[in-house]
Every structure is written in C-alpha cells, then in structure tokens.
Design a protein around this motif. Structure first.
Motif, PDB file in Angstrom:
ATOM      1  N   ASN A 122     -24.571 -28.708 -33.092  1.00  0.00           N
ATOM      2  CA  ASN A 122     -24.164 -27.430 -33.669  1.00  0.00           C
ATOM      3  C   ASN A 122     -24.237 -27.510 -35.193  1.00  0.00           C
ATOM      4  OD1 ASN A 122     -21.826 -28.697 -34.648  1.00  0.00           O
ATOM      5  ND2 ASN A 122     -20.460 -27.724 -33.169  1.00  0.00           N
ATOM      6  N   SER A 123     -23.767 -26.487 -35.875  1.00  0.00           N
ATOM      7  CA  SER A 123     -23.918 -26.424 -37.328  1.00  0.00           C
ATOM      8  C   SER A 123     -23.055 -27.448 -38.052  1.00  0.00           C
ATOM      9  CB  SER A 123     -23.566 -25.019 -37.824  1.00  0.00           C
ATOM     10  OG  SER A 123     -22.256 -24.655 -37.397  1.00  0.00           O
ATOM     11  N   GLN A 124     -22.109 -28.063 -37.354  1.00  0.00           N
ATOM     12  CA  GLN A 124     -21.258 -29.081 -37.966  1.00  0.00           C
ATOM     13  C   GLN A 124     -21.683 -30.498 -37.596  1.00  0.00           C
ATOM     14  OE1 GLN A 124     -18.839 -27.953 -40.211  1.00  0.00           O
ATOM     15  NE2 GLN A 124     -20.055 -26.125 -39.751  1.00  0.00           N
ATOM     16  N   GLY A 125     -22.820 -30.615 -36.901  1.00  0.00           N
ATOM     17  CA  GLY A 125     -23.326 -31.931 -36.535  1.00  0.00           C
ATOM     18  C   GLY A 125     -22.772 -32.474 -35.232  1.00  0.00           C
ATOM     19  N   VAL A 126     -21.967 -31.675 -34.512  1.00  0.00           N
ATOM     20  CA  VAL A 126     -21.434 -32.128 -33.226  1.00  0.00           C
ATOM     21  C   VAL A 126     -22.551 -32.060 -32.182  1.00  0.00           C
ATOM     22  CG1 VAL A 126     -19.728 -31.721 -31.412  1.00  0.00           C
ATOM     23  CG2 VAL A 126     -19.134 -31.301 -33.822  1.00  0.00           C
ATOM     24  N   PRO A 127     -22.855 -33.165 -31.495  1.00  0.00           N
ATOM     25  CA  PRO A 127     -23.979 -33.176 -30.545  1.00  0.00           C
ATOM     26  C   PRO A 127     -23.819 -32.151 -29.438  1.00  0.00           C
ATOM     27  CG  PRO A 127     -23.236 -35.413 -31.001  1.00  0.00           C
ATOM     28  CD  PRO A 127     -22.213 -34.495 -31.611  1.00  0.00           C
ATOM     29  N   TRP A 128     -24.945 -31.580 -29.041  1.00  0.00           N
ATOM     30  CA  TRP A 128     -24.938 -30.665 -27.895  1.00  0.00           C
ATOM     31  C   TRP A 128     -24.379 -31.400 -26.687  1.00  0.00           C
ATOM     32  CZ3 TRP A 128     -27.057 -30.500 -22.995  1.00  0.00           C
ATOM     33  CH2 TRP A 128     -26.933 -29.281 -22.333  1.00  0.00           C
ATOM     34  N   ASN A 129     -23.631 -30.680 -25.849  1.00  0.00           N
ATOM     35  CA  ASN A 129     -22.904 -31.290 -24.750  1.00  0.00           C
ATOM     36  C   ASN A 129     -23.280 -30.635 -23.432  1.00  0.00           C
ATOM     37  OD1 ASN A 129     -20.883 -32.113 -22.907  1.00  0.00           O
ATOM     38  ND2 ASN A 129     -19.396 -32.369 -24.547  1.00  0.00           N
ATOM     39  N   GLY A 130     -23.658 -31.435 -22.458  1.00  0.00           N
ATOM     40  CA  GLY A 130     -23.996 -30.902 -21.144  1.00  0.00           C
ATOM     41  C   GLY A 130     -22.835 -30.206 -20.476  1.00  0.00           C
ATOM     42  N   GLY A 131     -21.606 -30.469 -20.956  1.00  0.00           N
ATOM     43  CA  GLY A 131     -20.445 -29.784 -20.413  1.00  0.00           C
ATOM     44  C   GLY A 131     -20.400 -28.310 -20.778  1.00  0.00           C
ATOM     45  N   TYR A 132     -21.268 -27.871 -21.690  1.00  0.00           N
ATOM     46  CA  TYR A 132     -21.314 -26.454 -22.056  1.00  0.00           C
ATOM     47  C   TYR A 132     -21.875 -25.598 -20.924  1.00  0.00           C
ATOM     48  CZ  TYR A 132     -20.842 -27.893 -27.017  1.00  0.00           C
ATOM     49  OH  TYR A 132     -20.412 -28.405 -28.214  1.00  0.00           O
ATOM     50  N   ILE A 133     -22.689 -26.173 -20.043  1.00  0.00           N
ATOM     51  CA  ILE A 133     -23.418 -25.361 -19.081  1.00  0.00           C
ATOM     52  C   ILE A 133     -22.614 -25.124 -17.809  1.00  0.00           C
ATOM     53  CG2 ILE A 133     -25.579 -26.305 -19.979  1.00  0.00           C
ATOM     54  CD1 ILE A 133     -25.965 -27.694 -17.265  1.00  0.00           C
ATOM     55  N   VAL A 134     -22.907 -24.012 -17.152  1.00  0.00           N
ATOM     56  CA  VAL A 134     -22.285 -23.647 -15.879  1.00  0.00           C
ATOM     57  C   VAL A 134     -23.399 -23.512 -14.839  1.00  0.00           C
ATOM     58  CG1 VAL A 134     -21.000 -21.875 -14.634  1.00  0.00           C
ATOM     59  CG2 VAL A 134     -20.392 -22.438 -16.996  1.00  0.00           C
ATOM     60  N   ALA A 135     -23.296 -24.280 -13.775  1.00  0.00           N
ATOM     61  CA  ALA A 135     -24.270 -24.206 -12.681  1.00  0.00           C
ATOM     62  C   ALA A 135     -23.540 -24.586 -11.397  1.00  0.00           C
ATOM     63  CB  ALA A 135     -25.454 -25.133 -12.941  1.00  0.00           C
ATOM     64  N   SER A 136     -22.853 -23.592 -10.808  1.00  0.00           N
ATOM     65  CA  SER A 136     -21.930 -23.854  -9.700  1.00  0.00           C
ATOM     66  C   SER A 136     -22.576 -23.811  -8.325  1.00  0.00           C
ATOM     67  CB  SER A 136     -20.797 -22.823  -9.738  1.00  0.00           C
ATOM     68  OG  SER A 136     -21.304 -21.533  -9.394  1.00  0.00           O
ATOM     69  N   GLY A 137     -23.780 -23.232  -8.244  1.00  0.00           N
ATOM     70  CA  GLY A 137     -24.395 -23.031  -6.936  1.00  0.00           C
ATOM     71  C   GLY A 137     -24.019 -21.696  -6.317  1.00  0.00           C
ATOM     72  N   ASN A 138     -23.040 -21.009  -6.903  1.00  0.00           N
ATOM     73  CA  ASN A 138     -22.654 -19.668  -6.456  1.00  0.00           C
ATOM     74  C   ASN A 138     -23.272 -18.676  -7.439  1.00  0.00           C
ATOM     75  OD1 ASN A 138     -20.945 -17.171  -6.564  1.00  0.00           O
ATOM     76  ND2 ASN A 138     -19.864 -18.194  -4.892  1.00  0.00           N
ATOM     77  N   LEU A 139     -24.242 -17.895  -6.985  1.00  0.00           N
ATOM     78  CA  LEU A 139     -25.001 -17.058  -7.907  1.00  0.00           C
ATOM     79  C   LEU A 139     -24.154 -15.974  -8.563  1.00  0.00           C
ATOM     80  CD1 LEU A 139     -28.517 -16.646  -6.239  1.00  0.00           C
ATOM     81  CD2 LEU A 139     -27.710 -18.337  -7.896  1.00  0.00           C
ATOM     82  N   LEU A 140     -23.185 -15.417  -7.852  1.00  0.00           N
ATOM     83  CA  LEU A 140     -22.329 -14.409  -8.477  1.00  0.00           C
ATOM     84  C   LEU A 140     -21.568 -15.019  -9.644  1.00  0.00           C
ATOM     85  CD1 LEU A 140     -20.976 -11.603  -8.578  1.00  0.00           C
ATOM     86  CD2 LEU A 140     -19.216 -12.539  -7.056  1.00  0.00           C
ATOM     87  N   ALA A 141     -20.912 -16.148  -9.409  1.00  0.00           N
ATOM     88  CA  ALA A 141     -20.144 -16.798 -10.463  1.00  0.00           C
ATOM     89  C   ALA A 141     -21.052 -17.205 -11.616  1.00  0.00           C
ATOM     90  CB  ALA A 141     -19.410 -18.016  -9.906  1.00  0.00           C
TER      91      ALA A 141
END
Length: 305
Positions: A122-141
């Motif tokens: 990000n703009s402060q140098g904090v590494p991108w984190n895979g925890g940002y993403i949402v992929a639950s397998g439930n398409l509505l959610a």
C-alpha cells in the motif's frame, strides 16, 4: 492458462514524471482495496467456482481484466517515477537519492527497493496481504463482497484523481472509474441472476430452518432514546419470509453471566481461586476429551438421547 499481449487495456501515459503522486497512486495498486485485491479475489472465486458456464466465465473474465488493471497502474507508476528524484532538488539532496526522495515527498522505497518502480504494497509500504481477499465458495456472499470491494476501490480512485492535474494520469483514472462503476453493477446483476436461477432468495440464510424465530426479525436497540426505530430496518416486514419486524430494547435474554472457567494451573494465569482448582491440560487429557466427545455423539445417534 493465461495469454499476455503487450498492449495495455487502456493508455497509461502521464504528461510528466511525478514521484510525489506515484507515492499516492501506490495505494491503488497494493492497498486493501487496490487492484491487486480485486484481481486475486475474483481469480480465486473463479477458480473455485463449482458452477461451470456463465457464472464461472463471468467471474474469471472480470478477474482477468483486473490483471490488466494492475499492469496499467504498474506501468503508470514506472513512468511517473522516471528520473526521480528530480534534479531540481536542493544541491545537497541531489547527491543522495534517498534523501532527495524524502524531501520531495516520494515514497523512499521507490528509490531504494524497486529502483523506480511500483511495489506490491500500500502507500505506506505495508505488503499486500492475501487476507484481504474474500472467496467463500458461496456466490451470493462473494458477489456482495465484490460490490463492496469495487465501491471502496472506486471511492479511493476518486480521491486520488483529485490529487493530480496531469491530463494523462486523469485520462487513465477516468477509465478506471468507469470500470469500477460498471463492475459494481455486474456483481449486483449477478445477484439478480442468482435469484432468478433459484440459487438464493437474496439473503444468505443457510440452515434457515435451524435459526430462532424472534432474533431473526428483531431490531435490538442498546441506547436510550434511540431514533433507529424510525428506519425501514426496524419496521414493516422482513425482506424474506414476510415476517413482522420488531423493535425491542437490548436486554439480556439469558441469566448466563460472563465468567470463564478456572485456568489450567500450568498456564500461570492470574487467578484468585474463587472457582476452585482448574483442570490441568495435557496431551493425554486433550486426547481423552476428544474420545469422550466422539463416544457421546455416537450414543446420541444410536439412542436419540
């Protein structure tokens, strides 16, 4: 399999270098709601989608487009960082690229770490984190999360857009704003399609038959004089099930008090002994507890007790 072409989806040509603005643009690359997040979120959702056909294809189409958006931003940032730090810095700073970067407002890591290029941060140098993403397998959610991600991404793009007067940068960001606008609609239309195809009623209500009735239709208010009762969310009927919504003061619905068990003495927690001795925990005890739980479940199945 993915194929790459050298042409960008849209032009990424600034009129002039601007290291200070590049530091701000970095947020749109690797921030929580940057293009790296939506790229990985949609690709992960698409790869894990269990419905072959239009849904999987739609998710992967948008995810693949987002790869191109990351490429556009990375290219734009490299061009914005061209020649940075500027030779117009003070003479003392000009002899020290890192110092010049700081004085000029540039992200110093652009000078030290990447040699004048974008980073997966990000703009402060904090590494991108895979925890940002949402992929639950439930398409509505997932689709609801995608609408939010696009809204946040567009909001941040709009804020960054106002921080530059470079016509080339603005030209690219105008394209990005438009795509974020339409992508929000694509996910909302995707939810409509899920409802039409009978996959959902529009609310994530898995195991609906198991939930308690009253809490599923009651607005609990936890402060005196709340005006929340005036909103649609606290009156009328529920969106599903056509039940009457109730407005109720937030009160305890149980006599269960918040108290945790006596601690394992081998863990040395601060404890006054008021609840008696704690149960020592060890591997054998954990194994025994697991076996006891398993036997209890087996007995329930066999006897119904």
């Amino acid at each position: 399999m993915y194929r790459h072409t050298s042409e960008l989806q849209f032009s990424a040509k600034p009129e002039r270098p601007d290291a200070l603005f590049a530091a701000k643009l970095q947020e749109l690359v690797g921030g929580q709601f940057g293009e790296m997040t939506v790229m990985m979120q949609y690709l992960w959702q698409g790869w894990n989608c269990r419905i072959p056909g239009k849904y999987k294809d739609m998710i992967l189409d948008i995810g693949t487009e987002e790869i191109g958006h990351v490429e556009m931003l990375v290219t734009m940032m490299a061009r914005l960082l061209e020649g940075a730090p500027s030779e117009t810095q003070a003479e003392a700073a000009a002899a020290n690229p890192a110092l010049a970067a700081v004085l000029g407002g540039q992200n110093v890591q652009h000078a030290i770490v990447t040699g004048g290029a974008a980073m997966p941060t990000n703009s402060q140098g904090v590494p991108w984190n895979g925890g940002y993403i949402v992929a639950s397998g439930n398409l509505l959610a997932d689709f609801r999360s995608n609408v939010s991600a696009e809204a946040q991404s567009r909001l941040q793009t709009a804020r960054v857009y106002q921080m530059t007067d470079d016509p080339g940068v603005k030209d690219m960001l105008q394209f990005n704003l438009a795509r974020d606008t339409f992508h929000q609609q694509q996910w909302l239309l995707g939810i409509e399609q899920l409802i039409e195809d009978g996959f959902t009623d529009g609310i994530e209500d898995s195991l609906a038959a198991e939930e308690k009735d009253e809490p599923g239709r009651t607005f609990y208010s936890f402060h005196e004089g709340s005006t929340a009762a005036e909103g649609r969310w606290a009156q009328g009927t529920t969106l599903i099930g056509d039940k009457e919504i109730q407005f109720s003061p937030g009160v305890a619905l149980t006599d269960d008090v918040q108290q945790v068990p006596a601690p394992d003495p081998l863990l040395f927690a601060t404890y006054d002994g008021s609840m008696g001795p704690g149960k020592p925990g060890n591997a054998a005890g954990a194994y025994g507890q697991g076996a006891e739980n398993l036997l209890h479940k087996a007995k329930e199945k066999l006897t119904g007790e």
